[in-house]
Design a protein around this motif. Structure first.
Motif, PDB file in Angstrom:
ATOM      1  N   PHE A  42       0.869  -8.422   7.318  1.00 35.22           N
ATOM      2  CA  PHE A  42       1.659  -7.497   8.138  1.00 35.22           C
ATOM      3  C   PHE A  42       3.061  -7.421   7.560  1.00 35.22           C
ATOM      4  CE2 PHE A  42       3.761  -6.787  12.510  1.00 35.22           C
ATOM      5  CZ  PHE A  42       3.634  -5.414  12.410  1.00 35.22           C
ATOM      6  N   LEU A  43       3.499  -6.210   7.220  1.00 34.51           N
ATOM      7  CA  LEU A  43       4.819  -5.993   6.637  1.00 34.51           C
ATOM      8  C   LEU A  43       5.655  -5.172   7.606  1.00 34.51           C
ATOM      9  CD1 LEU A  43       2.556  -6.038   4.224  1.00 34.51           C
ATOM     10  CD2 LEU A  43       4.545  -5.554   2.815  1.00 34.51           C
ATOM     11  N   PRO A  44       6.633  -5.811   8.239  1.00 31.98           N
ATOM     12  CA  PRO A  44       7.466  -5.073   9.195  1.00 31.98           C
ATOM     13  C   PRO A  44       8.922  -4.958   8.718  1.00 31.98           C
ATOM     14  CG  PRO A  44       7.215  -7.354   9.922  1.00 31.98           C
ATOM     15  CD  PRO A  44       6.663  -7.255   8.535  1.00 31.98           C
ATOM     16  N   PRO A  45       9.406  -3.805   8.291  1.00 32.25           N
ATOM     17  CA  PRO A  45       8.651  -2.595   7.995  1.00 32.25           C
ATOM     18  C   PRO A  45       8.107  -2.629   6.571  1.00 32.25           C
ATOM     19  CG  PRO A  45      10.978  -2.185   7.704  1.00 32.25           C
ATOM     20  CD  PRO A  45      10.854  -3.616   8.165  1.00 32.25           C
ATOM     21  N   GLY A  46       7.438  -1.549   6.138  1.00 34.94           N
ATOM     22  CA  GLY A  46       6.700  -1.656   4.899  1.00 34.94           C
ATOM     23  C   GLY A  46       7.110  -0.769   3.750  1.00 34.94           C
ATOM     24  N   THR A  47       7.575   0.479   4.010  1.00 36.31           N
ATOM     25  CA  THR A  47       7.811   1.437   2.924  1.00 36.31           C
ATOM     26  C   THR A  47       6.563   1.564   2.051  1.00 36.31           C
ATOM     27  OG1 THR A  47      10.099   0.579   2.941  1.00 36.31           O
ATOM     28  CG2 THR A  47       9.578   2.248   1.299  1.00 36.31           C
ATOM     29  N   PHE A  48       5.395   1.570   2.679  1.00 37.04           N
ATOM     30  CA  PHE A  48       4.081   1.605   2.047  1.00 37.04           C
ATOM     31  C   PHE A  48       3.787   0.317   1.281  1.00 37.04           C
ATOM     32  CE2 PHE A  48       0.713   4.382  -0.164  1.00 37.04           C
ATOM     33  CZ  PHE A  48      -0.069   4.425   0.973  1.00 37.04           C
ATOM     34  N   GLY A  49       4.462  -0.748   1.664  1.00 38.51           N
ATOM     35  CA  GLY A  49       4.191  -2.053   1.063  1.00 38.51           C
ATOM     36  C   GLY A  49       2.809  -2.570   1.392  1.00 38.51           C
ATOM     37  N   SER A  50       2.222  -2.082   2.477  1.00 39.49           N
ATOM     38  CA  SER A  50       0.856  -2.482   2.810  1.00 39.49           C
ATOM     39  C   SER A  50      -0.101  -2.089   1.695  1.00 39.49           C
ATOM     40  CB  SER A  50       0.428  -1.857   4.141  1.00 39.49           C
ATOM     41  OG  SER A  50       0.570  -0.447   4.112  1.00 39.49           O
ATOM     42  N   TYR A  51       0.110  -0.921   1.102  1.00 37.13           N
ATOM     43  CA  TYR A  51      -0.715  -0.509  -0.031  1.00 37.13           C
ATOM     44  C   TYR A  51      -0.450  -1.402  -1.241  1.00 37.13           C
ATOM     45  CZ  TYR A  51      -2.401   2.089  -4.041  1.00 37.13           C
ATOM     46  OH  TYR A  51      -3.038   2.423  -5.216  1.00 37.13           O
ATOM     47  N   THR A  93      -4.266  -4.888   5.499  1.00 34.63           N
ATOM     48  CA  THR A  93      -2.811  -4.925   5.431  1.00 34.63           C
ATOM     49  C   THR A  93      -2.269  -3.883   6.397  1.00 34.63           C
ATOM     50  OG1 THR A  93      -2.705  -3.340   3.595  1.00 34.63           O
ATOM     51  CG2 THR A  93      -2.850  -5.680   3.023  1.00 34.63           C
ATOM     52  N   ALA A  94      -1.079  -4.132   6.928  1.00 31.31           N
ATOM     53  CA  ALA A  94      -0.542  -3.236   7.951  1.00 31.31           C
ATOM     54  C   ALA A  94       0.970  -3.215   7.870  1.00 31.31           C
ATOM     55  CB  ALA A  94      -0.992  -3.700   9.340  1.00 31.31           C
ATOM     56  N   GLU A  95       1.555  -2.162   8.413  1.00 23.95           N
ATOM     57  CA  GLU A  95       3.012  -2.079   8.467  1.00 23.95           C
ATOM     58  C   GLU A  95       3.449  -1.289   9.679  1.00 23.95           C
ATOM     59  OE1 GLU A  95       4.772   0.907   5.447  1.00 23.95           O
ATOM     60  OE2 GLU A  95       2.980   0.108   4.471  1.00 23.95           O
ATOM     61  N   THR A  96       4.700  -1.537  10.067  1.00 26.62           N
ATOM     62  CA  THR A  96       5.268  -0.856  11.222  1.00 26.62           C
ATOM     63  C   THR A  96       6.619  -0.270  10.865  1.00 26.62           C
ATOM     64  OG1 THR A  96       5.737  -1.065  13.599  1.00 26.62           O
ATOM     65  CG2 THR A  96       6.392  -2.913  12.203  1.00 26.62           C
ATOM     66  N   GLY A  97       7.294   0.331  11.860  1.00 22.41           N
ATOM     67  CA  GLY A  97       8.466   1.134  11.582  1.00 22.41           C
ATOM     68  C   GLY A  97       9.785   0.399  11.558  1.00 22.41           C
ATOM     69  N   PHE A 152      -4.162  -0.482   6.456  1.00 17.87           N
ATOM     70  CA  PHE A 152      -4.907  -0.161   5.235  1.00 17.87           C
ATOM     71  C   PHE A 152      -5.995  -1.213   5.020  1.00 17.87           C
ATOM     72  CE2 PHE A 152      -5.992  -0.349   0.796  1.00 17.87           C
ATOM     73  CZ  PHE A 152      -6.055   0.980   0.420  1.00 17.87           C
ATOM     74  N   PRO A 153      -7.252  -0.770   4.841  1.00 17.37           N
ATOM     75  CA  PRO A 153      -7.758   0.571   5.121  1.00 17.37           C
ATOM     76  C   PRO A 153      -7.902   0.776   6.624  1.00 17.37           C
ATOM     77  CG  PRO A 153      -9.569  -0.847   4.479  1.00 17.37           C
ATOM     78  CD  PRO A 153      -8.331  -1.676   4.354  1.00 17.37           C
ATOM     79  N   SER A 154      -7.835   2.002   7.057  1.00 17.85           N
ATOM     80  CA  SER A 154      -7.824   2.251   8.499  1.00 17.85           C
ATOM     81  C   SER A 154      -9.153   1.896   9.164  1.00 17.85           C
ATOM     82  CB  SER A 154      -7.448   3.706   8.791  1.00 17.85           C
ATOM     83  OG  SER A 154      -8.372   4.608   8.221  1.00 17.85           O
ATOM     84  N   PHE A 210       0.397  -4.562  -1.290  1.00 18.51           N
ATOM     85  CA  PHE A 210      -0.290  -5.851  -1.096  1.00 18.51           C
ATOM     86  C   PHE A 210      -1.789  -5.696  -1.343  1.00 18.51           C
ATOM     87  CE2 PHE A 210       3.444  -7.900   0.154  1.00 18.51           C
ATOM     88  CZ  PHE A 210       3.185  -9.226   0.472  1.00 18.51           C
ATOM     89  N   ALA A 211      -2.394  -4.625  -0.836  1.00 15.28           N
ATOM     90  CA  ALA A 211      -3.822  -4.417  -1.030  1.00 15.28           C
ATOM     91  C   ALA A 211      -4.149  -4.177  -2.494  1.00 15.28           C
ATOM     92  CB  ALA A 211      -4.289  -3.243  -0.177  1.00 15.28           C
ATOM     93  N   ARG A 212      -3.330  -3.402  -3.168  1.00 15.87           N
ATOM     94  CA  ARG A 212      -3.562  -3.125  -4.590  1.00 15.87           C
ATOM     95  C   ARG A 212      -3.423  -4.384  -5.428  1.00 15.87           C
ATOM     96  NH1 ARG A 212       0.691   0.585  -7.686  1.00 15.87           N
ATOM     97  NH2 ARG A 212       1.871  -1.337  -7.344  1.00 15.87           N
ATOM     98  N   ALA A 213      -2.461  -5.243  -5.074  1.00 17.78           N
ATOM     99  CA  ALA A 213      -2.284  -6.489  -5.818  1.00 17.78           C
ATOM    100  C   ALA A 213      -3.518  -7.367  -5.724  1.00 17.78           C
ATOM    101  CB  ALA A 213      -1.052  -7.235  -5.293  1.00 17.78           C
ATOM    102  N   ALA A 214      -4.131  -7.409  -4.538  1.00 17.89           N
ATOM    103  CA  ALA A 214      -5.358  -8.196  -4.376  1.00 17.89           C
ATOM    104  C   ALA A 214      -6.475  -7.618  -5.238  1.00 17.89           C
ATOM    105  CB  ALA A 214      -5.767  -8.232  -2.913  1.00 17.89           C
ATOM    106  N   ARG A 215      -6.606  -6.305  -5.243  1.00 18.20           N
ATOM    107  CA  ARG A 215      -7.628  -5.676  -6.081  1.00 18.20           C
ATOM    108  C   ARG A 215      -7.380  -5.975  -7.560  1.00 18.20           C
ATOM    109  NH1 ARG A 215      -6.950   0.445  -7.540  1.00 18.20           N
ATOM    110  NH2 ARG A 215      -5.310  -0.665  -8.677  1.00 18.20           N
ATOM    111  N   ASP A 216      -6.114  -5.826  -7.988  1.00 21.66           N
ATOM    112  CA  ASP A 216      -5.790  -6.037  -9.396  1.00 21.66           C
ATOM    113  C   ASP A 216      -5.994  -7.490  -9.821  1.00 21.66           C
ATOM    114  OD1 ASP A 216      -5.160  -3.382  -9.501  1.00 21.66           O
ATOM    115  OD2 ASP A 216      -2.985  -3.656  -9.514  1.00 21.66           O
ATOM    116  N   ALA A 217      -5.901  -8.427  -8.855  1.00 21.67           N
ATOM    117  CA  ALA A 217      -6.135  -9.837  -9.150  1.00 21.67           C
ATOM    118  C   ALA A 217      -7.618 -10.181  -9.179  1.00 21.67           C
ATOM    119  CB  ALA A 217      -5.422 -10.712  -8.121  1.00 21.67           C
TER     120      ALA A 217
END
Length: 363
Positions: free
Chosen positions: A103-112, A129-133, A161-163, A114-121
Motif C-alpha cells: 500500500f502506497l499512500p499516496p502513490g503517483t502510480f507507484g503501485s504499478y 498493490t494499492a494507492e490512495t490520494g 493493481f490489478p483491480s 511495485f508490481a512491475r518490479a516484482a514481475r521483473d524480478a
C-alpha cells in the motif's frame, strides 16, 4: 495484523507509531544500518504526539533487512516519497509472497512500479498493490524518535493493481485503516486522486519570493492566499477532467473540500487544515531546487498528470505551465526526467490495452 513500514521519514514514523498504538505488530525498515542501530539503542520506540498527548509506541522490530521486514507481513506500507519508490520496489520485489498487499499512500502510480518490479524480478507470487490520494497522517518528526500527528485520514479513496484483486486488497488495508478506505477502482484511478501535485506546485512556485527571502515560510498558512487558492482550484479542475474523460466516477475529492467549512468532507477531518496550520510544524526552510514538493509533487506528479491527460485527450494548460516553471527554477526538464506513461514503459498502450492491464495485471 503484521505490518511492515518502509522508510524513515515523517510518514513512515507516523505510520509505525500510530499502527503500533492501534495494536498491530509493526516492523520498521530503515535503509541505513547505523540509523537502525541507534534506534534500537534508544529503545526501539517512537513517541507519538497528538491531541491525546505523548505516547510511546514500542515497535516489534527495526531492521535494515528488507527481507526480514516483509517476509511475515500481511500489509506492506510504503509512505516514502515517489522518487524513492523505484529503488525500494526493486529491493522488496524478490521477497514478496502471494496474498501480501503493498500500500502506497499516496502513490503517483507507484503501485504499478511495485508490481512491475516484482514481475521483473521473476517473482510470480500473486500480490496486490494499492494507492490512495494522500498520506493518512498530517505529520512532522520532532527529533530523531518522535513524530507529531496533526490530523489523520478520514476518507482514503484507494485503487488497486490489478483491480481483480480489489476485494482482497481492501480487506487487508481496512484492517489497518478501519472505516477510512473508500474503493475508487483501479490503480490509475487511485493515482489520479493524489492531492500532492495539486496543492503543492502552486504553493511553492507562487510563493517563491518569500520562500527564498525568509529563513522560514509556512506555505499552508501565510502562503495560502485567495489568488493561490483560485489557481489551485483551476489546476484541480484539470485533474478531475482527466478522471471524467477516462470514465472514472465520482466522488473525485476536489481539493476545495479540504478548505471548506461545510459540504462534503475531504480526505481528512473537517478541521484538518486548521490543525495543520496551528501546529506551526510547516513553518520551515524550503530550498526550492531540493524540496520534495518540487522534485516529487511537481516533477513526478504533474508530469504523470500531463501524460495521462494526453492519453485521455484532455487539455492541461496549468499542469504544463507549472512543469515549465519548475523546470526553469531547477534547470531540469521535468517532462524528460519526470514520471510519464512513456517512462513507465506504457507509452505504446492505447486506452483499451491499458485498462486491460489495470484490471488483469501481468497475466
Amino acid at each position: 495484523m503484521k505490518i511492515a513500514v518502509l522508510g524513515g521519514g515523517n510518514g513512515s514514523f507516523a505510520a509505525a507509531g500510530d499502527l503500533t498504538l492501534a495494536g498491530h505488530d509493526v516492523t520498521l525498515w530503515r535503509r541505513n544500518p547505523k540509523d537502525v542501530e541507534a534506534h534500537r539503542a534508544q529503545g526501539g520506540t517512537i513517541t507519538v504526539i497528538d491531541r491525546s498527548g505523548r505516547r510511546d509506541a514500542r515497535l516489534a522490530a527495526i531492521t535494515a533487512s528488507i527481507a526480514e521486514a516483509v517476509e511475515a507481513a500481511d500489509l506492506i506500507l510504503c509512505p516514502a516519497p515517489a522518487f524513492a519508490q523505484p529503488a525500494i520496489a526493486e529491493l522488496t520485489a524478490p521477497h514478496l509472497r502471494s496474498g501480501q498487499v503493498a500500500f502506497l499512500p499516496p502513490g503517483t502510480f507507484g503501485s504499478y512500479i511495485f508490481a512491475r518490479a516484482a514481475r521483473d524480478a521473476g517473482n510470480q507470487a500473486e500480490i496486490a498493490t494499492a494507492e490512495t490520494g494522500t498520506l493518512p497522517w498530517l505529520a512532522r518528526k520532532q527529533g530523531p524518535y518522535a513524530v507529531r500527528i496533526s490530523g489523520r485520514g478520514a476518507r482514503l479513496p484507494t485503487g488497486v493493481f490489478p483491480s481483480r484483486l480489489t476485494r482482497h486488497a481492501l480487506g487487508v488495508i481496512e484492517g489497518a485503516f478501519p472505516n477510512a478506505i473508500e474503493p475508487c477502482g483501479d490503480a490509475l484511478s487511485g493515482a489520479l486522486m493524489n492531492a500532492g501535485p495539486i496543492i503543492h506546485p502552486p504553493l511553492i512556485t507562487m510563493n517563491a519570493g518569500p520562500i527564498e527571502h525568509f529563513d522560514k515560510w509556512d506555505i499552508h498558512k501565510e502562503g495560502t492566499q485567495p489568488a493561490i487558492r483560485r489557481v489551485t482550484d483551476a489546476l484541480d479542475a484539470e485533474r478531475i477532467a482527466i478522471r471524467e474523460a477516462l470514465g472514472y466516477r465520482g466522488p473525485h475529492f476536489p481539493l476545495a473540500d479540504h478548505y471548506s467549512r461545510d459540504g462534503e468532507p475531504w480526505m481528512y477531518a473537517r478541521d484538518a487544515h486548521e490543525q495543520l496550520t496551528d501546529s506551526g510544524d510547516w513553518s520551515e526552510r524550503l530550498v526550492l531546487t531540493e524540496h520534495r514538493y518540487m522534485l516529487e509533487d511537481l516533477r513526478l506528479g504533474l508530469s504523470f498528470l500531463a501524460s495521462v491527460g494526453d492519453l485521455a485527450g484532455v487539455q492541461t494548460p496549468l499542469v504544463k505551465a507549472f512543469l515549465a516553471i519548475g523546470s526553469a527554477v531547477t534547470g531540469e526538464n521535468f517532462m524528460a526526467t519526470g514520471r510519464t506513461l512513456v517512462s513507465l514503459g506504457l507509452g505504446d498502450l492505447d486506452r483499451a490495452a491499458l485498462q486491460n492491464l489495470l484490471a488483469e495485471g501481468f497475466r
